[in-house]
Design a protein around this motif. Structure first.
Motif, PDB file in Angstrom:
ATOM      1  N   ALA A 165      39.214  34.479  47.848  1.00  0.00           N
ATOM      2  CA  ALA A 165      38.859  33.774  49.079  1.00  0.00           C
ATOM      3  C   ALA A 165      37.559  32.988  48.915  1.00  0.00           C
ATOM      4  O   ALA A 165      37.408  31.895  49.474  1.00  0.00           O
ATOM      5  CB  ALA A 165      38.723  34.774  50.223  1.00  0.00           C
ATOM      6  N   LEU A 166      36.640  33.532  48.140  1.00  0.00           N
ATOM      7  CA  LEU A 166      35.347  32.882  47.912  1.00  0.00           C
ATOM      8  C   LEU A 166      35.422  31.798  46.845  1.00  0.00           C
ATOM      9  O   LEU A 166      34.479  31.022  46.668  1.00  0.00           O
ATOM     10  CB  LEU A 166      34.307  33.931  47.493  1.00  0.00           C
ATOM     11  N   GLY A 167      36.525  31.781  46.100  1.00  0.00           N
ATOM     12  CA  GLY A 167      36.687  30.785  45.047  1.00  0.00           C
ATOM     13  C   GLY A 167      35.808  31.029  43.837  1.00  0.00           C
ATOM     14  O   GLY A 167      35.373  30.089  43.170  1.00  0.00           O
ATOM     15  N   ILE A 168      35.553  32.319  43.536  1.00  0.00           N
ATOM     16  CA  ILE A 168      34.679  32.661  42.407  1.00  0.00           C
ATOM     17  C   ILE A 168      35.394  33.641  41.478  1.00  0.00           C
ATOM     18  O   ILE A 168      36.528  34.054  41.728  1.00  0.00           O
ATOM     19  CB  ILE A 168      33.343  33.252  42.892  1.00  0.00           C
ATOM     20  N   GLY A 169      34.726  34.027  40.402  1.00  0.00           N
ATOM     21  CA  GLY A 169      35.319  34.902  39.406  1.00  0.00           C
ATOM     22  C   GLY A 169      35.275  36.369  39.800  1.00  0.00           C
ATOM     23  O   GLY A 169      34.688  36.747  40.822  1.00  0.00           O
ATOM     24  N   TYR A 170      35.888  37.191  38.958  1.00  0.00           N
ATOM     25  CA  TYR A 170      36.056  38.620  39.258  1.00  0.00           C
ATOM     26  C   TYR A 170      35.874  39.418  37.977  1.00  0.00           C
ATOM     27  O   TYR A 170      36.285  38.985  36.893  1.00  0.00           O
ATOM     28  CB  TYR A 170      37.456  38.843  39.838  1.00  0.00           C
ATOM     29  N   LEU A 171      35.249  40.585  38.106  1.00  0.00           N
ATOM     30  CA  LEU A 171      35.107  41.483  36.961  1.00  0.00           C
ATOM     31  C   LEU A 171      35.405  42.914  37.383  1.00  0.00           C
ATOM     32  O   LEU A 171      34.754  43.455  38.279  1.00  0.00           O
ATOM     33  CB  LEU A 171      33.691  41.406  36.378  1.00  0.00           C
ATOM     34  N   ASP A 172      36.392  43.505  36.730  1.00  0.00           N
ATOM     35  CA  ASP A 172      36.766  44.900  36.951  1.00  0.00           C
ATOM     36  C   ASP A 172      36.110  45.730  35.853  1.00  0.00           C
ATOM     37  O   ASP A 172      36.612  45.821  34.739  1.00  0.00           O
ATOM     38  CB  ASP A 172      38.294  45.033  36.894  1.00  0.00           C
ATOM     39  N   THR A 173      34.962  46.327  36.158  1.00  0.00           N
ATOM     40  CA  THR A 173      34.236  47.064  35.126  1.00  0.00           C
ATOM     41  C   THR A 173      34.922  48.384  34.788  1.00  0.00           C
ATOM     42  O   THR A 173      34.811  48.865  33.660  1.00  0.00           O
ATOM     43  CB  THR A 173      32.785  47.343  35.555  1.00  0.00           C
ATOM     44  N   GLY A 174      35.646  48.963  35.745  1.00  0.00           N
ATOM     45  CA  GLY A 174      36.379  50.193  35.450  1.00  0.00           C
ATOM     46  C   GLY A 174      37.430  49.971  34.386  1.00  0.00           C
ATOM     47  O   GLY A 174      37.703  50.859  33.568  1.00  0.00           O
ATOM     48  N   GLU A 186      47.695  41.806  25.541  1.00  0.00           N
ATOM     49  CA  GLU A 186      47.512  42.128  26.943  1.00  0.00           C
ATOM     50  C   GLU A 186      47.761  43.618  27.161  1.00  0.00           C
ATOM     51  O   GLU A 186      48.831  44.132  26.827  1.00  0.00           O
ATOM     52  CB  GLU A 186      48.480  41.313  27.809  1.00  0.00           C
ATOM     53  N   ILE A 187      46.749  44.326  27.700  1.00  0.00           N
ATOM     54  CA  ILE A 187      46.880  45.770  27.891  1.00  0.00           C
ATOM     55  C   ILE A 187      46.644  46.182  29.345  1.00  0.00           C
ATOM     56  O   ILE A 187      46.404  47.361  29.629  1.00  0.00           O
ATOM     57  CB  ILE A 187      45.927  46.554  26.958  1.00  0.00           C
ATOM     58  N   GLU A 188      46.692  45.220  30.266  1.00  0.00           N
ATOM     59  CA  GLU A 188      46.446  45.522  31.677  1.00  0.00           C
ATOM     60  C   GLU A 188      47.329  46.672  32.168  1.00  0.00           C
ATOM     61  O   GLU A 188      46.857  47.581  32.870  1.00  0.00           O
ATOM     62  CB  GLU A 188      46.694  44.272  32.531  1.00  0.00           C
ATOM     63  N   ASP A 189      48.605  46.675  31.803  1.00  0.00           N
ATOM     64  CA  ASP A 189      49.507  47.757  32.223  1.00  0.00           C
ATOM     65  C   ASP A 189      49.239  49.039  31.441  1.00  0.00           C
ATOM     66  O   ASP A 189      49.292  50.141  31.999  1.00  0.00           O
ATOM     67  CB  ASP A 189      50.967  47.339  32.047  1.00  0.00           C
ATOM     68  N   ASP A 190      48.945  48.900  30.162  1.00  0.00           N
ATOM     69  CA  ASP A 190      48.733  50.072  29.301  1.00  0.00           C
ATOM     70  C   ASP A 190      47.556  50.930  29.774  1.00  0.00           C
ATOM     71  O   ASP A 190      47.602  52.159  29.674  1.00  0.00           O
ATOM     72  CB  ASP A 190      48.477  49.636  27.856  1.00  0.00           C
ATOM     73  N   ILE A 191      46.510  50.284  30.283  1.00  0.00           N
ATOM     74  CA  ILE A 191      45.324  51.053  30.661  1.00  0.00           C
ATOM     75  C   ILE A 191      45.475  51.744  32.010  1.00  0.00           C
ATOM     76  O   ILE A 191      44.620  52.535  32.397  1.00  0.00           O
ATOM     77  CB  ILE A 191      44.054  50.167  30.673  1.00  0.00           C
ATOM     78  N   THR A 240      43.235  36.198  40.684  1.00  0.00           N
ATOM     79  CA  THR A 240      44.664  36.152  41.009  1.00  0.00           C
ATOM     80  C   THR A 240      45.540  36.663  39.872  1.00  0.00           C
ATOM     81  O   THR A 240      46.691  37.029  40.105  1.00  0.00           O
ATOM     82  CB  THR A 240      45.097  34.721  41.364  1.00  0.00           C
ATOM     83  N   THR A 241      45.002  36.708  38.671  1.00  0.00           N
ATOM     84  CA  THR A 241      45.770  37.185  37.516  1.00  0.00           C
ATOM     85  C   THR A 241      44.880  38.062  36.644  1.00  0.00           C
ATOM     86  O   THR A 241      44.406  37.627  35.588  1.00  0.00           O
ATOM     87  CB  THR A 241      46.318  36.014  36.678  1.00  0.00           C
ATOM     88  N   PRO A 242      44.621  39.301  37.068  1.00  0.00           N
ATOM     89  CA  PRO A 242      43.770  40.208  36.279  1.00  0.00           C
ATOM     90  C   PRO A 242      44.318  40.358  34.858  1.00  0.00           C
ATOM     91  O   PRO A 242      45.530  40.473  34.660  1.00  0.00           O
ATOM     92  CB  PRO A 242      43.844  41.524  37.052  1.00  0.00           C
ATOM     93  N   SER A 243      43.422  40.351  33.904  1.00  0.00           N
ATOM     94  CA  SER A 243      43.839  40.423  32.510  1.00  0.00           C
ATOM     95  C   SER A 243      42.823  41.201  31.692  1.00  0.00           C
ATOM     96  O   SER A 243      41.612  41.044  31.860  1.00  0.00           O
ATOM     97  CB  SER A 243      43.986  39.007  31.938  1.00  0.00           C
ATOM     98  N   VAL A 244      43.341  42.064  30.827  1.00  0.00           N
ATOM     99  CA  VAL A 244      42.512  42.783  29.869  1.00  0.00           C
ATOM    100  C   VAL A 244      43.209  42.674  28.520  1.00  0.00           C
ATOM    101  O   VAL A 244      44.374  43.077  28.379  1.00  0.00           O
ATOM    102  CB  VAL A 244      42.340  44.273  30.249  1.00  0.00           C
TER     103      VAL A 244
END
Length: 234
Positions: free
Chosen positions: A28-37, A86-91, A76-80
Motif C-alpha cells: 500500500a505504501l509502495g515500498i520494499g519489504y524484508l522478512d527477517t524471520g 527458490e526456497i520460500e516454500d521449503d523454509i 507482492t511476491t515474497p522470495s527467498v
C-alpha cells in the motif's frame, strides 16, 4: 539509515499476522519489504541440507557466514533464494519450523544476521523509497532508529486459530492443538534472546486479536500516517 526514506519496523510473536500485514502495508505504501524471520529459516534449511549439526553453535555461525542467500524485496511476491534456488516454500515446512529456534537462539548467529538485516534495510529503502521490515527484534536491536516502530500482537487463542488455518486449512480444536507447540514453544524459546512480547519505549502496540485482515492493515497504516506523515503517501 537515510532520513529521506521511510523505514517501518514491525515486531511480533508467531501468528500475530505481522508477515501478511507487513507485506500488505508495504504494498500500500509502495515500498520494499524484508522478512527477517525468513532469514533464520533459510539458515536453518541450509544447515539441514548441508548436514550441519544445529547444536554446534560455531558450525551454524560459519554456515550463516557462508550461505549464498538472496532475499526478495517485493511485498507482492515474497522470495527467498539460496544459490539461485527458490526456497520460500521449503523454509515453511514442519521440518524447518520444528528446529528453527536452535538457529534463532544461537547468540553467535544473531549478530551476523542482524548486521545483514541492517544492510538490507538500507539497500531496500534506497532502491524503493522505503521498507517495512518485520521480525522479532527489529524495533529494538536492528532498527531502533526507524521512523515507525510497531509491536503487532494478538492473544494466544487468536494466533493459534490463524496459524491453524494457515497450516491445516481450518481451526478445529484438534488443528489448534496440533499447532500449539509451534506457536507457544517457539515464542518461549525465542524470548530468551529477544523481547517481542512487550512494546519498548517509543514502540506502538497494535493488538489485532479482534481485527480482521483488512482492519489489521489499516491499523498499521494509521500508525505510519501518524508517525511519519511526510513520508507516508497513503
Amino acid at each position: 539509515m537515510d532520513s529521506k526514506h521511510l523505514v517501518v519496523a514491525v515486531d511480533g510473536p508467531s501468528g500475530s499476522g505481522k508477515s501478511s500485514v507487513s507485506r500488505a502495508a508495504a504494498s500500500a505504501l509502495g515500498i520494499g519489504y524484508l522478512d527477517t524471520g525468513a532469514m533464520y529459516r533459510a539458515v536453518t534449511w541450509w544447515c539441514l541440507e548441508e548436514g550441519v549439526d544445529l547444536d554446534d553453535r560455531d558450525a551454524v555461525a560459519q554456515a550463516t557466514r557462508d550461505i549464498p542467500l538472496q532475499m526478495g524485496t517485493d511485498p507482492t511476491t515474497p522470495s527467498v533464494r539460496v544459490s539461485g534456488r527458490e526456497i520460500e516454500d521449503d523454509i515453511r515446512t514442519t521440518r524447518v519450523s520444528e528446529v528453527v529456534s536452535k538457529v534463532a537462539t544461537n547468540t553467535l548467529v544473531r549478530p551476523l544476521l542482524q548486521q545483514l538485516q541492517r544492510d538490507l534495510i538500507d539497500r531496500i529503502a534506497t532502491e524503493t523509497g522505503g521498507v517495512v521490515a518485520e521480525g522479532r527484534d527489529i524495533t529494538t536491536v536492528v532498527a531502533p532508529d526507524a521512523d515507525v516502530r510497531v509491536l503487532l500482537t494478538a492473544s494466544v487463542e487468536a494466533r493459534l486459530r490463524r496459524r491453524s488455518k494457515e497450516l491445516h486449512g481450518h481451526d478445529a480444536d484438534h488443528a489448534v492443538e496440533a499447532t500449539r507447540d509451534q506457536i507457544v514453544r517457539r515464542d518461549a524459546d525465542d524470548s530468551t534472546v529477544s523481547e517481542f512480547t512487550q512494546a519498548a519505549e517509543g514502540v506502538h502496540l497494535v493488538d489485532t486479536s479482534d481485527l480482521d485482515f483488512e482492519q489489521s492493515i489499516e491499523a498499521l497504516l494509521d500508525v505510519v500516517r501518524r508517525e511519519a506523515p511526510a513520508k507516508a503517501l497513503v
